[in-house]
Design a protein around this motif. Structure first.
Motif, PDB file in Angstrom:
ATOM      1  N   ASP A  53       0.835  -1.202   0.000  1.00 45.74           N
ATOM      2  CA  ASP A  53       0.000   0.000   0.000  1.00 45.74           C
ATOM      3  C   ASP A  53       0.872   1.255   0.000  1.00 45.74           C
ATOM      4  OD1 ASP A  53      -1.339   2.299   1.538  1.00 45.74           O
ATOM      5  OD2 ASP A  53      -3.060   0.985   1.246  1.00 45.74           O
TER       6      ASP A  53
ATOM      7  N   GLY B 291     -10.480   8.824  -4.796  1.00 44.75           N
ATOM      8  CA  GLY B 291     -10.805   7.397  -4.737  1.00 44.75           C
ATOM      9  C   GLY B 291     -10.701   6.867  -3.318  1.00 44.75           C
ATOM     10  N   MET B 292      -9.691   7.326  -2.579  1.00 42.48           N
ATOM     11  CA  MET B 292      -9.540   6.917  -1.185  1.00 42.48           C
ATOM     12  C   MET B 292     -10.700   7.422  -0.338  1.00 42.48           C
ATOM     13  SD  MET B 292      -5.487   7.642  -0.614  1.00 42.48           S
ATOM     14  CE  MET B 292      -4.308   7.188  -1.891  1.00 42.48           C
TER      15      MET B 292
ATOM     16  N   GLY C 293     -13.239   4.902  -0.971  1.00 48.95           N
ATOM     17  CA  GLY C 293     -12.852   3.564  -0.544  1.00 48.95           C
ATOM     18  C   GLY C 293     -12.790   3.378   0.954  1.00 48.95           C
TER      19      GLY C 293
ATOM     20  N   SER D 109     -16.351   3.280   2.804  1.00 46.51           N
ATOM     21  CA  SER D 109     -17.082   2.131   2.255  1.00 46.51           C
ATOM     22  C   SER D 109     -16.504   0.823   2.770  1.00 46.51           C
ATOM     23  CB  SER D 109     -17.030   2.148   0.722  1.00 46.51           C
ATOM     24  OG  SER D 109     -17.602   3.331   0.210  1.00 46.51           O
ATOM     25  N   SER D 110     -15.182   0.727   2.753  1.00 44.91           N
ATOM     26  CA  SER D 110     -14.547  -0.518   3.180  1.00 44.91           C
ATOM     27  C   SER D 110     -14.741  -0.758   4.664  1.00 44.91           C
ATOM     28  CB  SER D 110     -13.050  -0.495   2.859  1.00 44.91           C
ATOM     29  OG  SER D 110     -12.364   0.387   3.729  1.00 44.91           O
TER      30      SER D 110
ATOM     31  N   THR E 251     -12.087  -7.964   2.683  1.00 47.33           N
ATOM     32  CA  THR E 251     -11.864  -6.561   2.325  1.00 47.33           C
ATOM     33  C   THR E 251     -10.397  -6.292   2.046  1.00 47.33           C
ATOM     34  OG1 THR E 251     -13.696  -6.014   3.815  1.00 47.33           O
ATOM     35  CG2 THR E 251     -12.363  -4.183   3.006  1.00 47.33           C
TER      36      THR E 251
ATOM     37  N   SER F  60      -9.118  -5.162  -1.702  1.00 48.32           N
ATOM     38  CA  SER F  60      -8.471  -3.850  -1.772  1.00 48.32           C
ATOM     39  C   SER F  60      -7.068  -3.957  -2.366  1.00 48.32           C
ATOM     40  CB  SER F  60      -8.396  -3.220  -0.376  1.00 48.32           C
ATOM     41  OG  SER F  60      -9.680  -2.985   0.149  1.00 48.32           O
TER      42      SER F  60
ATOM     43  N   VAL G  54      -7.267  -4.526  -6.088  1.00 45.15           N
ATOM     44  CA  VAL G  54      -7.707  -3.336  -6.834  1.00 45.15           C
ATOM     45  C   VAL G  54      -6.552  -2.375  -7.069  1.00 45.15           C
ATOM     46  CG1 VAL G  54      -9.128  -1.247  -6.689  1.00 45.15           C
ATOM     47  CG2 VAL G  54     -10.132  -3.468  -6.170  1.00 45.15           C
TER      48      VAL G  54
ATOM     49  N   LEU H 243      -9.209   3.818  -4.641  1.00 40.65           N
ATOM     50  CA  LEU H 243     -10.273   2.985  -4.067  1.00 40.65           C
ATOM     51  C   LEU H 243      -9.676   1.845  -3.247  1.00 40.65           C
ATOM     52  CD1 LEU H 243     -12.745   2.679  -7.113  1.00 40.65           C
ATOM     53  CD2 LEU H 243     -13.034   4.079  -5.059  1.00 40.65           C
ATOM     54  N   GLY H 244      -8.652   1.186  -3.820  1.00 45.60           N
ATOM     55  CA  GLY H 244      -8.022   0.079  -3.112  1.00 45.60           C
ATOM     56  C   GLY H 244      -7.186   0.531  -1.936  1.00 45.60           C
TER      57      GLY H 244
ATOM     58  N   GLY I 128      -9.309   1.514   0.891  1.00 48.38           N
ATOM     59  CA  GLY I 128     -10.009   0.386   1.489  1.00 48.38           C
ATOM     60  C   GLY I 128      -9.156  -0.504   2.355  1.00 48.38           C
TER      61      GLY I 128
END
Length: 441
Positions: A29, A66-67, A70, A73-74, A86, A90, A93, A119-120, A123
Motif C-alpha cells: 500500500d 478514490g480513497m 474507498g 465504504s470498506s 476486504t 483492496s 484493486v 479505491l483500493g 479500502g
C-alpha cells in the motif's frame, strides 16, 4: 457491550501471522501511494503525458478522491463481510490499477488508474488496522498499530529506491503490480479472519474452528448477530448521545492530518527541487522522511499506550508543523536531511495515532466502521492537499507551500487536542476487554 478475544487468543503464533501478513500488504500500500510522488519530478521534467504542476496536483487529487470513497465504504463493508475479504479485494484493486497507470497512453487514462488505485488504497488501511487491533495484546494496541504503519513508511522508502533505480515512471508502476502475485495469494491462503468479527456476527462455530486450528482460547460472547435491519447500526452508533462531538473532532483532525500526509508525500521532492536542491537529493528526501516515519511509529505507539493518543498525537502534529515550516529555509544538506527525518518521525505517526485511538474507543461491532469513516472523512484533506500543493508550486512560491502545510499541522493539533479534553460521558460503554486495556485516548 460485547467482549473481545482474551489475551491468549491474541498472543503467539496466530497474532504474529496476522500482524505479519497485514504488514506485508500495507508495505505494498505504501509503495503504491508514494510511487507517484517519487516519479513525479521526472514526469514533469520530461513532460510525460503532457503533465505540468497544475495537472500533477489534479492527478494526485483523483487518487485521494478514490480513497475518500474507498475508506468509509470498506470500513462499513468490513463490519458486514469481514476483514479478510476486504483486505484481499483492496490489495487486488490497487495492484491492477497500477497496471492501468503503467500502460496509460493519455493523462486521462493515467488519472483513471490513480483513481482506481485510491479505491483500493483507501479500502485496505482501515481493515488492516482493525484486524491487528483485534489481535493486539492487552495494553499494546497503539504500539501494534504503529508497528503496522511502519510498513507504510517502508513502502515509501521502497518507492524512492524504485524511482531512483528504474529512472522510468512506466517501469516503476509495473513494479507496483507485484502485490497482485504475492500479497493477494498469501493473504487468501494464510490470513485468518478476525475472531472478534466472527463472534460479533454470531458465527461462533466458525470462530471456534479457527481457535481450535491455532490452539487458542475463544472468549465467551454475550451478544448475538445484529438483525439485517440493523446493519447500519455500526455507523449510527458513532453519533448516539454525545458521541457525535468526539466523532466530528476525530474527522476534522484526520482532515488536517491526511492533508499533511498526502500533500507532503506528493510534493516534497518537487518543493525541495524548486527550493534549490538537485533531483537526486529531492528524491532522497522521500527515503529519509519515511525512515523518520518508521522510527516515529514505534516511539509514538509506545507513548500513546502509556500517555494517551490524543495527547501524543497533538504534540506530534505541533512538532510536524514546526518541522515543515523549517524546510522553507534553505539549509546545508546534512542539516536539511536531519530536519526532514525529524519531520517524518512526527508527521506519519501523528495520523496513525488518531486511528489507534479511534480503534481503542470503539466496540467490536463498529470498530472497522469507526476507523474507516475517520479515515474516509480525512480523505477530503487528502484530496485537498495534493491539489493545494500543485497550485502553490505553480505560482513559483515554495515558502507558501511549506507554510500552508504547517498551518494544516496546527489545525490538526487543535482538533485532536479537543478529543482528549472532551470524553463524552453519554457514549456507549466500551467492551469488557477494552476496559482492561491501558488507555490510548
Amino acid at each position: 457491550m460485547s467482549s473481545s478475544l482474551a489475551l491468549p487468543a491474541r498472543g503467539g503464533r496466530m497474532a504474529a501471522l496476522v500482524v505479519g501478513l497485514c504488514w506485508l500488504v500495507v508495505l505494498f500500500d505504501g509503495l503504491d501511494m508514494f510511487i507517484y510522488g517519487s516519479v513525479l519530478p521526472h514526469m514533469m521534467e520530461t513532460k510525460a503525458l503532457g503533465i505540468d504542476p497544475g495537472k500533477a496536483g489534479d492527478v494526485g487529487s483523483y487518487a485521494t478522491f478514490g480513497m475518500l470513497i474507498g475508506a468509509p465504504s470498506s470500513g462499513t463493508v468490513s463490519d458486514w463481510v469481514g476483514r479478510k475479504k476486504t483486505i484481499i479485494v483492496s490489495t487486488a484493486v490497487f495492484s491492477l490499477a497500477s497496471a492501468v497507470c503503467a500502460s496509460a497512453s493519455s493523462l486521462g487514462m493515467f488519472s483513471f488508474g490513480r483513481f482506481l488505485a485510491g479505491l483500493g488504497l483507501g479500502g485496505l488501511l482501515p481493515s488492516a488496522i482493525t484486524m491487528v487491533t483485534e489481535y493486539a495484546p492487552r495494553g499494546r494496541r497503539a504500539l501494534i498499530v504503529g508497528s503496522l504503519m511502519t510498513a507504510h513508511q517502508a513502502g515509501g522508502i521502497v518507492a524512492g529506491f524504485v524511482a531512483l533505480w528504474t529512472g522510468d515512471w512506466r517501469v516503476s508502476f509495473w513494479i507496483c503490480v507485484i502485490p497482485l502475485f504475492i500479497g493477494v495469494p498469501l493473504a487468501a491462503k494464510f490470513l485468518p479472519e478476525s475472531m472478534a468479527f466472527l463472534q460479533a456476527k454470531g458465527r461462533t462455530a466458525d470462530a471456534q474452528a479457527l481457535a481450535d486450528r491455532y490452539g487458542v482460547e475463544l472468549a465467551a460472547r454475550d451478544k448475538e448477530r445484529p438483525a439485517a435491519t440493523e446493519r447500519f447500526s455500526a455507523l449510527t452508533a458513532l453519533f448516539r448521545g454525545g458521541q457525535w462531538v468526539q466523532t466530528l473532532l476525530f474527522w476534522l483532525a484526520s482532515f488536517g492530518g491526511l492533508l499533511l500526509v498526502y500533500g507532503v508525500s506528493q510534493w516534497l521532492p518537487s518543493l525541495m527541487k524548486a527550493n534549490g536542491y538537485d533531483l537526486g537529493s529531492s528524491i532522497g528526501f522521500v527515503i529519509v522522511i519515511n525512515l523518520g516515519g518508521i522510527v516515529g511509529m514505534l516511539i509514538g505507539g509506545r507513548l500513546t499506550d502509556k500517555f494517551g493518543g490524543s495527547r501524543i498525537s497533538a504534540i506530534w502534529f505541533g512538532a510536524t508543523a514546526l518541522g515543515i515550516y523549517s524546510l522553507s529555509i534553505k539549509m546545508a544538506l546534512p542539516l536539511t536531511y536531519t530536519v526532514v527525518f525529524l519531520t517524518g518521525m512526527f508527521l506519519f505517526s501523528a495520523q496513525a495515532m488518531i486511528y489507534a485511538t479511534v480503534a481503542h474507543r470503539s466496540d467490536d461491532d463498529n470498530r472497522a466502521t469507526a476507523v474507516g469513516w475517520t479515515s474516509g472523512m480525512g480523505r477530503f484533506g487528502a484530496v485537498f492537499g495534493p491539489w493545494l500543493g500543485g497550485q502553490l508550486l505553480a505560482t513559483g512560491s515554495t515558502t507558501a507551500g511549506f507554510t500552508a502545510f504547517a498551518v494544516a499541522g496546527v489545525f490538526a493539533m487543535v482538533m485532536v487536542s479537543l478529543t482528549g479534553l472532551r470524553r463524552v460521558q453519554s457514549a456507549a460503554p466500551q467492551s469488557s476487554t477494552q476496559q482492561q486495556l491501558t488507555p490510548t485516548g
